[in-house]
Design a protein around this motif. Structure first.
Motif, PDB file in Angstrom:
ATOM      1  N   GLU A 192       0.853  -1.184   0.000  1.00 58.76           N
ATOM      2  CA  GLU A 192       0.000   0.000   0.000  1.00 58.76           C
ATOM      3  C   GLU A 192       0.890   1.236   0.000  1.00 58.76           C
ATOM      4  O   GLU A 192       1.820   1.346   0.803  1.00 58.76           O
ATOM      5  CB  GLU A 192      -0.908   0.008   1.229  1.00 58.76           C
ATOM      6  N   THR A 193       0.606   2.172  -0.890  1.00 53.81           N
ATOM      7  CA  THR A 193       1.419   3.378  -1.018  1.00 53.81           C
ATOM      8  C   THR A 193       0.553   4.630  -0.871  1.00 53.81           C
ATOM      9  O   THR A 193      -0.658   4.588  -1.090  1.00 53.81           O
ATOM     10  CB  THR A 193       2.130   3.433  -2.386  1.00 53.81           C
ATOM     11  N   MET A 194       1.207   5.724  -0.511  1.00 56.10           N
ATOM     12  CA  MET A 194       0.506   7.010  -0.397  1.00 56.10           C
ATOM     13  C   MET A 194       1.457   8.122  -0.835  1.00 56.10           C
ATOM     14  O   MET A 194       2.468   8.344  -0.173  1.00 56.10           O
ATOM     15  CB  MET A 194       0.051   7.237   1.044  1.00 56.10           C
ATOM     16  N   PRO A 195       1.156   8.814  -1.939  1.00 57.83           N
ATOM     17  CA  PRO A 195       0.030   8.568  -2.850  1.00 57.83           C
ATOM     18  C   PRO A 195       0.307   7.377  -3.757  1.00 57.83           C
ATOM     19  O   PRO A 195       1.451   6.931  -3.881  1.00 57.83           O
ATOM     20  CB  PRO A 195      -0.043   9.868  -3.653  1.00 57.83           C
ATOM     21  N   ARG A 196      -0.733   6.893  -4.407  1.00 50.99           N
ATOM     22  CA  ARG A 196      -0.561   5.857  -5.405  1.00 50.99           C
ATOM     23  C   ARG A 196       0.017   6.475  -6.671  1.00 50.99           C
ATOM     24  O   ARG A 196      -0.003   7.700  -6.844  1.00 50.99           O
ATOM     25  CB  ARG A 196      -1.893   5.170  -5.706  1.00 50.99           C
ATOM     26  N   SER A 197       0.511   5.650  -7.548  1.00 56.08           N
ATOM     27  CA  SER A 197       1.168   6.165  -8.759  1.00 56.08           C
ATOM     28  C   SER A 197       0.193   6.891  -9.671  1.00 56.08           C
ATOM     29  O   SER A 197       0.617   7.699 -10.513  1.00 56.08           O
ATOM     30  CB  SER A 197       1.836   5.015  -9.512  1.00 56.08           C
ATOM     31  N   THR A 198      -1.092   6.649  -9.510  1.00 53.73           N
ATOM     32  CA  THR A 198      -2.098   7.301 -10.353  1.00 53.73           C
ATOM     33  C   THR A 198      -2.715   8.541  -9.698  1.00 53.73           C
ATOM     34  O   THR A 198      -3.543   9.213 -10.312  1.00 53.73           O
ATOM     35  CB  THR A 198      -3.214   6.309 -10.694  1.00 53.73           C
ATOM     36  N   ASP A 199      -2.327   8.842  -8.459  1.00 55.60           N
ATOM     37  CA  ASP A 199      -2.917   9.963  -7.730  1.00 55.60           C
ATOM     38  C   ASP A 199      -2.271  11.291  -8.109  1.00 55.60           C
ATOM     39  O   ASP A 199      -1.114  11.345  -8.543  1.00 55.60           O
ATOM     40  CB  ASP A 199      -2.762   9.765  -6.215  1.00 55.60           C
ATOM     41  N   THR A 200      -3.011  12.371  -7.886  1.00 51.92           N
ATOM     42  CA  THR A 200      -2.448  13.712  -8.004  1.00 51.92           C
ATOM     43  C   THR A 200      -1.468  13.939  -6.860  1.00 51.92           C
ATOM     44  O   THR A 200      -1.759  13.625  -5.707  1.00 51.92           O
ATOM     45  CB  THR A 200      -3.559  14.771  -7.938  1.00 51.92           C
ATOM     46  N   ARG A 201      -0.302  14.493  -7.178  1.00 53.29           N
ATOM     47  CA  ARG A 201       0.737  14.700  -6.164  1.00 53.29           C
ATOM     48  C   ARG A 201       0.774  16.142  -5.714  1.00 53.29           C
ATOM     49  O   ARG A 201       0.659  17.063  -6.517  1.00 53.29           O
ATOM     50  CB  ARG A 201       2.109  14.284  -6.706  1.00 53.29           C
ATOM     51  N   ALA A 202       0.941  16.316  -4.384  1.00 57.00           N
ATOM     52  CA  ALA A 202       0.985  17.658  -3.811  1.00 57.00           C
ATOM     53  C   ALA A 202       2.257  17.900  -3.005  1.00 57.00           C
ATOM     54  O   ALA A 202       2.450  18.988  -2.485  1.00 57.00           O
ATOM     55  CB  ALA A 202      -0.241  17.900  -2.935  1.00 57.00           C
ATOM     56  N   ASP A 203       3.099  16.876  -2.874  1.00 53.74           N
ATOM     57  CA  ASP A 203       4.405  17.054  -2.241  1.00 53.74           C
ATOM     58  C   ASP A 203       5.360  16.023  -2.823  1.00 53.74           C
ATOM     59  O   ASP A 203       4.975  15.203  -3.660  1.00 53.74           O
ATOM     60  CB  ASP A 203       4.323  16.953  -0.710  1.00 53.74           C
ATOM     61  N   ILE A 204       6.630  16.075  -2.400  1.00 50.73           N
ATOM     62  CA  ILE A 204       7.626  15.170  -2.972  1.00 50.73           C
ATOM     63  C   ILE A 204       7.781  13.887  -2.171  1.00 50.73           C
ATOM     64  O   ILE A 204       8.614  13.043  -2.502  1.00 50.73           O
ATOM     65  CB  ILE A 204       8.995  15.863  -3.097  1.00 50.73           C
ATOM     66  N   VAL A 205       6.996  13.713  -1.110  1.00 52.67           N
ATOM     67  CA  VAL A 205       7.169  12.588  -0.197  1.00 52.67           C
ATOM     68  C   VAL A 205       6.356  11.382  -0.664  1.00 52.67           C
ATOM     69  O   VAL A 205       5.177  11.511  -0.979  1.00 52.67           O
ATOM     70  CB  VAL A 205       6.750  12.973   1.235  1.00 52.67           C
ATOM     71  N   GLN A 206       7.004  10.233  -0.685  1.00 49.18           N
ATOM     72  CA  GLN A 206       6.323   8.991  -1.016  1.00 49.18           C
ATOM     73  C   GLN A 206       6.341   8.067   0.192  1.00 49.18           C
ATOM     74  O   GLN A 206       7.400   7.732   0.724  1.00 49.18           O
ATOM     75  CB  GLN A 206       7.010   8.282  -2.186  1.00 49.18           C
TER      76      GLN A 206
END
Length: 437
Positions: free
Chosen positions: A316-330
């Motif tokens: 499980e990841t946050m964000p997912r690879s298909t999500d809109t990104r709002a920061d550089i943290v994975q």
């Protein structure tokens, strides 16, 4: 490509299964990479325009010491920041030693005994909790009679607007909104979400100060919080806007009154922004800001690859690879301490600095309630725009990956981290590229 893959395999000891698996994921990310590059181009022109508008020249690179009176470079840099962030004023100083320090100055400069802080987006980052007094620390705002109220996200990570409405009262002076996820497994806040939240809060209490902790979020989108109603945005120069060159520093941008209140707290009443030597750092502050949009783009590509790789492995990841990104943290839920530690050891092994060092969990990390492992072979100590990973060693054992001054280094970091897990038997990679955790 075959020559490159063979070089990576021989030089860094990465198994061909790992290389092939990574390359398979990369092919599927090309459309998202193109979008990241387009935003970086927009932001690059925004920074360039601000520098041209303010007639930046080598006269602005001179060093000042002592009181720092009449520091032309400092004043010009702060105007460039104000223009880039579409703000009235800016405070950009090497005397701001971290994002937490910059936030502390902004809070203490604009709050007085009897005022209340509201966080409408859950608990702030661990180190800021001590500043506010959520956790007991000497010198906290709580000791000065400043109270705190918090509204958590709903289960789907949306804002609890009714809870926020009920929490705002006559004592509410400042609303602090953390854009990035910190050590929470939640989405970072997009500019659109910040705009909606700030507009809602202002509709209830127009004179409340809305401050956004902008750490890790600068130049991820084409707008910043101050473009959409934030009265203050605060961050660190050893994160996104320093471009990997700034050796120290922080910034506070926003309404002139609130920035000046912070400046008075940083220096002294009656002096504010008029003093503060820059000690020859202006040139790297300017250059780091200029490079920042492309450095942030590189970091975003590394984070996106991390998400794609570990989703394919079943995590499980946050964000997912298909999500809109709002920061550089994975964020990746590893679910075991062994996997977190192996991942972080891989990131350290891929570093240009201290690659031979083995990171271990620190049980006594100041400001944290559990052991923390940090991997960062950085040119600047603690610089999280450089490739790094860290994690609290507690369930659900989530690792936080960020940074990368170049895309190629970020890519290699993911490869080495996956290799470290693979060789320890913590992940399985099939010949055809399929994998499982």
């Amino acid at each position: 490509m075959e020559q490159l893959n063979k070089y990576i395999e021989n030089t860094f000891g990465i198994d061909s299964k790992v290389i092939n698996f990574i390359n398979k994921q990369l092919k599927e990310l090309e459309p998202q990479f193109a979008e990241i590059d387009a935003r970086a181009e927009y932001n690059q022109y925004k920074v360039l325009s601000a520098m041209q508008k303010n007639h930046i020249s080598d006269t602005h690179f001179g060093a000042t010491n002592g009181y720092g009176y009449n520091d032309l470079g400092r004043d010009a840099l702060e105007q460039v920041y104000a223009d880039v962030f579409n703000a009235e004023s800016a405070l950009v100083r090497p005397q701001l030693i971290s994002g937490t320090h910059a936030l502390t100055i902004a809070l203490s400069g604009n709050l007085r005994p009897g005022d209340e802080i509201l966080s409408p987006a859950g608990a702030p980052y661990d180190t800021l909790q001590g500043v506010i007094g959520i956790t007991e620390q000497r010198g906290s705002l709580k000791e000065y009679g400043i109270t705190y109220r918090q509204v958590d996200f709903k289960d789907d990570y949306s804002f609890d607007y009714e809870g926020i409405r009920n929490a705002i009262n006559e004592k509410t002076k400042l609303v602090t909104i953390q854009r990035s996820k910190g050590y929470d497994f939640r989405p970072a806040l997009t500019i659109a979400e910040l705009k909606e939240l700030i507009s809602f809060i202002k509709s209830i209490k127009p004179d409340v100060i809305c401050m956004v902790d902008n750490c890790y979020g600068e130049f991820v989108e084409t707008l910043e919080p101050t473009d959409v109603g934030a009265d203050l945005a605060v961050g660190s120069l050893i994160k996104n806007p320093g471009g990997g060159l700034a050796p120290i520093g922080g910034y506070i941008v926003g309404k002139e009154e609130y920035v000046e209140n912070a400046a008075v707290r940083l220096t002294a009443p009656g002096q504010g922004k008029e003093v503060g030597a820059t000690l020859g750092l202006n040139s790297v502050f300017f250059q780091g800001l200029f490079l920042s949009p492309t450095v942030v783009a590189a970091s975003l590509k590394g984070a996106l690859l991390t998400a794609k790789v570990f989703e394919s492995l079943g995590y499980e990841t946050m964000p997912r690879s298909t999500d809109t990104r709002a920061d550089i943290v994975q964020a990746v839920k590893m679910l075991s301490a062994d996997k977190v530690i192996a991942f972080c050891k891989g990131i350290q092994k891929a570093a240009p600095i201290d690659s031979y060092v083995t990171p271990e969990p620190n049980p006594d990390m100041p400001g944290y309630d559990s052991p923390v492992i940090m991997a960062a072979g950085a040119f600047v100590q603690g610089s999280s725009i450089e490739l790094s990973a860290d994690a609290p060693i507690k369930p659900p054992y989530t690792v936080y990956f960020q940074g990368g001054l170049t895309w190629y280094h970020g890519k290699l970091g993911v490869m080495v981290a996956l290799q470290e897990m693979y060789k320890k038997g913590l992940v399985e990679l099939e010949e055809e590229g399929e994998a499982n955790a």
